[in-house]
Design a protein around this motif. Structure first.
Motif, PDB file in Angstrom:
ATOM      1  N   LEU A   1      -4.085  30.729  -0.260  1.00 49.12           N
ATOM      2  CA  LEU A   1      -3.807  32.129  -0.008  1.00 49.12           C
ATOM      3  C   LEU A   1      -2.312  32.340  -0.178  1.00 49.12           C
ATOM      4  CD1 LEU A   1      -4.913  34.866   0.987  1.00 49.12           C
ATOM      5  CD2 LEU A   1      -4.428  34.085   3.305  1.00 49.12           C
ATOM      6  N   ARG A   2      -1.935  33.247  -1.049  1.00 45.07           N
ATOM      7  CA  ARG A   2      -0.515  33.542  -1.287  1.00 45.07           C
ATOM      8  C   ARG A   2      -0.275  34.994  -0.939  1.00 45.07           C
ATOM      9  NH1 ARG A   2      -2.159  30.152  -5.363  1.00 45.07           N
ATOM     10  NH2 ARG A   2      -0.954  28.247  -5.554  1.00 45.07           N
ATOM     11  N   LEU A   3       0.712  35.231  -0.098  1.00 46.67           N
ATOM     12  CA  LEU A   3       1.031  36.576   0.340  1.00 46.67           C
ATOM     13  C   LEU A   3       2.438  36.935  -0.096  1.00 46.67           C
ATOM     14  CD1 LEU A   3      -0.311  36.212   3.979  1.00 46.67           C
ATOM     15  CD2 LEU A   3      -1.513  37.187   2.029  1.00 46.67           C
ATOM     16  N   ILE A   4       2.618  38.173  -0.485  1.00 43.57           N
ATOM     17  CA  ILE A   4       3.942  38.677  -0.837  1.00 43.57           C
ATOM     18  C   ILE A   4       4.205  39.875   0.060  1.00 43.57           C
ATOM     19  CG2 ILE A   4       5.360  39.748  -2.629  1.00 43.57           C
ATOM     20  CD1 ILE A   4       3.684  38.218  -4.694  1.00 43.57           C
ATOM     21  N   PHE A   5       5.350  39.870   0.735  1.00 40.78           N
ATOM     22  CA  PHE A   5       5.728  40.948   1.630  1.00 40.78           C
ATOM     23  C   PHE A   5       7.016  41.597   1.153  1.00 40.78           C
ATOM     24  CE2 PHE A   5       3.335  37.988   4.244  1.00 40.78           C
ATOM     25  CZ  PHE A   5       2.466  38.828   4.903  1.00 40.78           C
ATOM     26  N   ASP A   6       7.125  42.900   1.357  1.00 34.30           N
ATOM     27  CA  ASP A   6       8.371  43.612   1.111  1.00 34.30           C
ATOM     28  C   ASP A   6       9.090  43.682   2.449  1.00 34.30           C
ATOM     29  OD1 ASP A   6      10.450  45.298   0.619  1.00 34.30           O
ATOM     30  OD2 ASP A   6       9.227  47.013   0.048  1.00 34.30           O
TER      31      ASP A   6
ATOM     32  N   ALA B   1      15.745  41.678 -11.378  1.00 34.61           N
ATOM     33  CA  ALA B   1      14.988  42.891 -11.675  1.00 34.61           C
ATOM     34  C   ALA B   1      13.569  42.521 -12.103  1.00 34.61           C
ATOM     35  CB  ALA B   1      15.680  43.674 -12.791  1.00 34.61           C
ATOM     36  N   GLY B   2      12.621  43.361 -11.745  1.00 34.47           N
ATOM     37  CA  GLY B   2      11.228  43.090 -12.071  1.00 34.47           C
ATOM     38  C   GLY B   2      10.991  42.810 -13.541  1.00 34.47           C
ATOM     39  N   GLU B   3      11.684  43.554 -14.398  1.00 35.53           N
ATOM     40  CA  GLU B   3      11.471  43.356 -15.838  1.00 35.53           C
ATOM     41  C   GLU B   3      12.036  42.030 -16.345  1.00 35.53           C
ATOM     42  OE1 GLU B   3      14.995  46.191 -15.292  1.00 35.53           O
ATOM     43  OE2 GLU B   3      12.975  46.078 -14.502  1.00 35.53           O
TER      44      GLU B   3
ATOM     45  N   ARG C   1       1.989  37.673 -10.202  1.00 31.61           N
ATOM     46  CA  ARG C   1       1.756  38.069  -8.806  1.00 31.61           C
ATOM     47  C   ARG C   1       2.838  39.034  -8.317  1.00 31.61           C
ATOM     48  NH1 ARG C   1      -0.316  32.727  -8.867  1.00 31.61           N
ATOM     49  NH2 ARG C   1      -2.379  32.651  -7.914  1.00 31.61           N
ATOM     50  N   ILE C   2       4.078  38.745  -8.659  1.00 31.14           N
ATOM     51  CA  ILE C   2       5.173  39.608  -8.215  1.00 31.14           C
ATOM     52  C   ILE C   2       5.096  40.968  -8.905  1.00 31.14           C
ATOM     53  CG2 ILE C   2       7.672  39.879  -8.079  1.00 31.14           C
ATOM     54  CD1 ILE C   2       7.840  36.782  -7.905  1.00 31.14           C
ATOM     55  N   HIS C   3       4.787  40.998 -10.201  1.00 31.10           N
ATOM     56  CA  HIS C   3       4.624  42.279 -10.906  1.00 31.10           C
ATOM     57  C   HIS C   3       3.526  43.114 -10.249  1.00 31.10           C
ATOM     58  CE1 HIS C   3       7.414  41.754 -14.202  1.00 31.10           C
ATOM     59  NE2 HIS C   3       6.873  40.591 -14.529  1.00 31.10           N
ATOM     60  N   THR C   4       2.425  42.484  -9.890  1.00 28.53           N
ATOM     61  CA  THR C   4       1.325  43.193  -9.233  1.00 28.53           C
ATOM     62  C   THR C   4       1.771  43.728  -7.886  1.00 28.53           C
ATOM     63  OG1 THR C   4      -0.344  41.878 -10.390  1.00 28.53           O
ATOM     64  CG2 THR C   4      -1.039  42.942  -8.345  1.00 28.53           C
ATOM     65  N   ALA C   5       2.534  42.950  -7.140  1.00 31.77           N
ATOM     66  CA  ALA C   5       3.041  43.391  -5.835  1.00 31.77           C
ATOM     67  C   ALA C   5       4.011  44.566  -5.996  1.00 31.77           C
ATOM     68  CB  ALA C   5       3.717  42.231  -5.118  1.00 31.77           C
ATOM     69  N   ILE C   6       4.869  44.514  -6.986  1.00 28.91           N
ATOM     70  CA  ILE C   6       5.817  45.610  -7.232  1.00 28.91           C
ATOM     71  C   ILE C   6       5.058  46.891  -7.581  1.00 28.91           C
ATOM     72  CG2 ILE C   6       7.593  46.469  -8.816  1.00 28.91           C
ATOM     73  CD1 ILE C   6       8.642  43.540  -8.959  1.00 28.91           C
ATOM     74  N   ALA C   7       4.056  46.782  -8.434  1.00 26.98           N
ATOM     75  CA  ALA C   7       3.261  47.957  -8.823  1.00 26.98           C
ATOM     76  C   ALA C   7       2.565  48.559  -7.603  1.00 26.98           C
ATOM     77  CB  ALA C   7       2.245  47.582  -9.903  1.00 26.98           C
ATOM     78  N   ALA C   8       2.008  47.720  -6.747  1.00 24.18           N
ATOM     79  CA  ALA C   8       1.336  48.201  -5.538  1.00 24.18           C
ATOM     80  C   ALA C   8       2.337  48.887  -4.610  1.00 24.18           C
ATOM     81  CB  ALA C   8       0.643  47.046  -4.827  1.00 24.18           C
ATOM     82  N   LYS C   9       3.505  48.304  -4.454  1.00 20.57           N
ATOM     83  CA  LYS C   9       4.544  48.902  -3.604  1.00 20.57           C
ATOM     84  C   LYS C   9       4.948  50.265  -4.142  1.00 20.57           C
ATOM     85  CE  LYS C   9       9.242  48.248  -1.899  1.00 20.57           C
ATOM     86  NZ  LYS C   9       9.765  49.550  -2.217  1.00 20.57           N
ATOM     87  N   ASN C  10       5.120  50.368  -5.448  1.00 21.04           N
ATOM     88  CA  ASN C  10       5.506  51.639  -6.065  1.00 21.04           C
ATOM     89  C   ASN C  10       4.449  52.724  -5.851  1.00 21.04           C
ATOM     90  OD1 ASN C  10       7.946  50.574  -6.906  1.00 21.04           O
ATOM     91  ND2 ASN C  10       7.218  50.105  -8.972  1.00 21.04           N
ATOM     92  N   ARG C  11       3.195  52.321  -5.693  1.00 15.82           N
ATOM     93  CA  ARG C  11       2.114  53.267  -5.410  1.00 15.82           C
ATOM     94  C   ARG C  11       1.944  53.500  -3.915  1.00 15.82           C
ATOM     95  NH1 ARG C  11      -0.698  49.779  -8.845  1.00 15.82           N
ATOM     96  NH2 ARG C  11      -1.985  49.143  -7.094  1.00 15.82           N
ATOM     97  N   GLY C  12       2.669  52.727  -3.095  1.00 21.52           N
ATOM     98  CA  GLY C  12       2.539  52.858  -1.649  1.00 21.52           C
ATOM     99  C   GLY C  12       1.250  52.279  -1.116  1.00 21.52           C
ATOM    100  N   GLN C  13       0.770  51.212  -1.753  1.00 21.07           N
ATOM    101  CA  GLN C  13      -0.508  50.611  -1.381  1.00 21.07           C
ATOM    102  C   GLN C  13      -0.358  49.108  -1.149  1.00 21.07           C
ATOM    103  OE1 GLN C  13      -2.656  51.654  -5.039  1.00 21.07           O
ATOM    104  NE2 GLN C  13      -4.069  52.791  -3.733  1.00 21.07           N
ATOM    105  N   ALA C  14      -1.241  48.596  -0.334  1.00 22.94           N
ATOM    106  CA  ALA C  14      -1.441  47.147  -0.275  1.00 22.94           C
ATOM    107  C   ALA C  14      -2.548  46.840  -1.272  1.00 22.94           C
ATOM    108  CB  ALA C  14      -1.859  46.722   1.127  1.00 22.94           C
ATOM    109  N   VAL C  15      -2.531  45.644  -1.824  1.00 25.92           N
ATOM    110  CA  VAL C  15      -3.561  45.305  -2.798  1.00 25.92           C
ATOM    111  C   VAL C  15      -3.991  43.851  -2.608  1.00 25.92           C
ATOM    112  CG1 VAL C  15      -1.944  44.613  -4.607  1.00 25.92           C
ATOM    113  CG2 VAL C  15      -4.183  45.438  -5.250  1.00 25.92           C
ATOM    114  N   TYR C  16      -5.268  43.614  -2.785  1.00 28.42           N
ATOM    115  CA  TYR C  16      -5.806  42.264  -2.802  1.00 28.42           C
ATOM    116  C   TYR C  16      -5.994  41.896  -4.263  1.00 28.42           C
ATOM    117  CZ  TYR C  16      -8.883  38.301  -2.334  1.00 28.42           C
ATOM    118  OH  TYR C  16      -9.412  37.042  -2.427  1.00 28.42           O
ATOM    119  N   ALA C  17      -5.279  40.902  -4.708  1.00 28.13           N
ATOM    120  CA  ALA C  17      -5.329  40.526  -6.116  1.00 28.13           C
ATOM    121  C   ALA C  17      -5.919  39.126  -6.270  1.00 28.13           C
ATOM    122  CB  ALA C  17      -3.925  40.563  -6.713  1.00 28.13           C
ATOM    123  N   GLU C  18      -6.692  38.954  -7.300  1.00 32.00           N
ATOM    124  CA  GLU C  18      -7.245  37.648  -7.652  1.00 32.00           C
ATOM    125  C   GLU C  18      -6.356  37.031  -8.715  1.00 32.00           C
ATOM    126  OE1 GLU C  18     -10.019  35.714  -6.908  1.00 32.00           O
ATOM    127  OE2 GLU C  18     -10.432  37.006  -5.197  1.00 32.00           O
TER     128      GLU C  18
END
Length: 73
Positions: free
Chosen positions: A3-8, A34-36, A49-66
């Motif tokens: 299980l890998r978690l990324i927090f802001d 920078a993300g890019e 994983r980090i790109h997915t976390a950044i995208a979720a943060k930008n949408r204001g959402q938590a996300v469960y990613a596989e």
């Protein structure tokens, strides 16, 4: 199973940045990237994983990613 978690954790103040040390010698330096530019600094699966976390943060959402990829409905 892993299980890998990324927090802001917000922004790190300059005085806190100045106090970062690596007493055990395992790491030699740190930097903000920078993300890019992630693909230049880490392996593809971690960058994904980090790109997915950044995208979720930008949408204001938590996300469960596989494997770092958001599920599609």
């Amino acid at each position: 199973m892993r299980l890998r978690l990324i927090f802001d954790a917000g922004q790190l103040a300059e005085d806190a940045q100045a106090g970062i040390t690596f007493p055990d010698g395992e790491l030699a330096e740190w930097r903000f990237v920078a993300g890019e530019d992630l693909d230049q600094y880490t392996i593809a699966r971690l960058a994904r994983r980090i790109h997915t976390a950044i995208a979720a943060k930008n949408r204001g959402q938590a996300v469960y990613a596989e494997h770092g990829t958001e599920p599609t409905d």
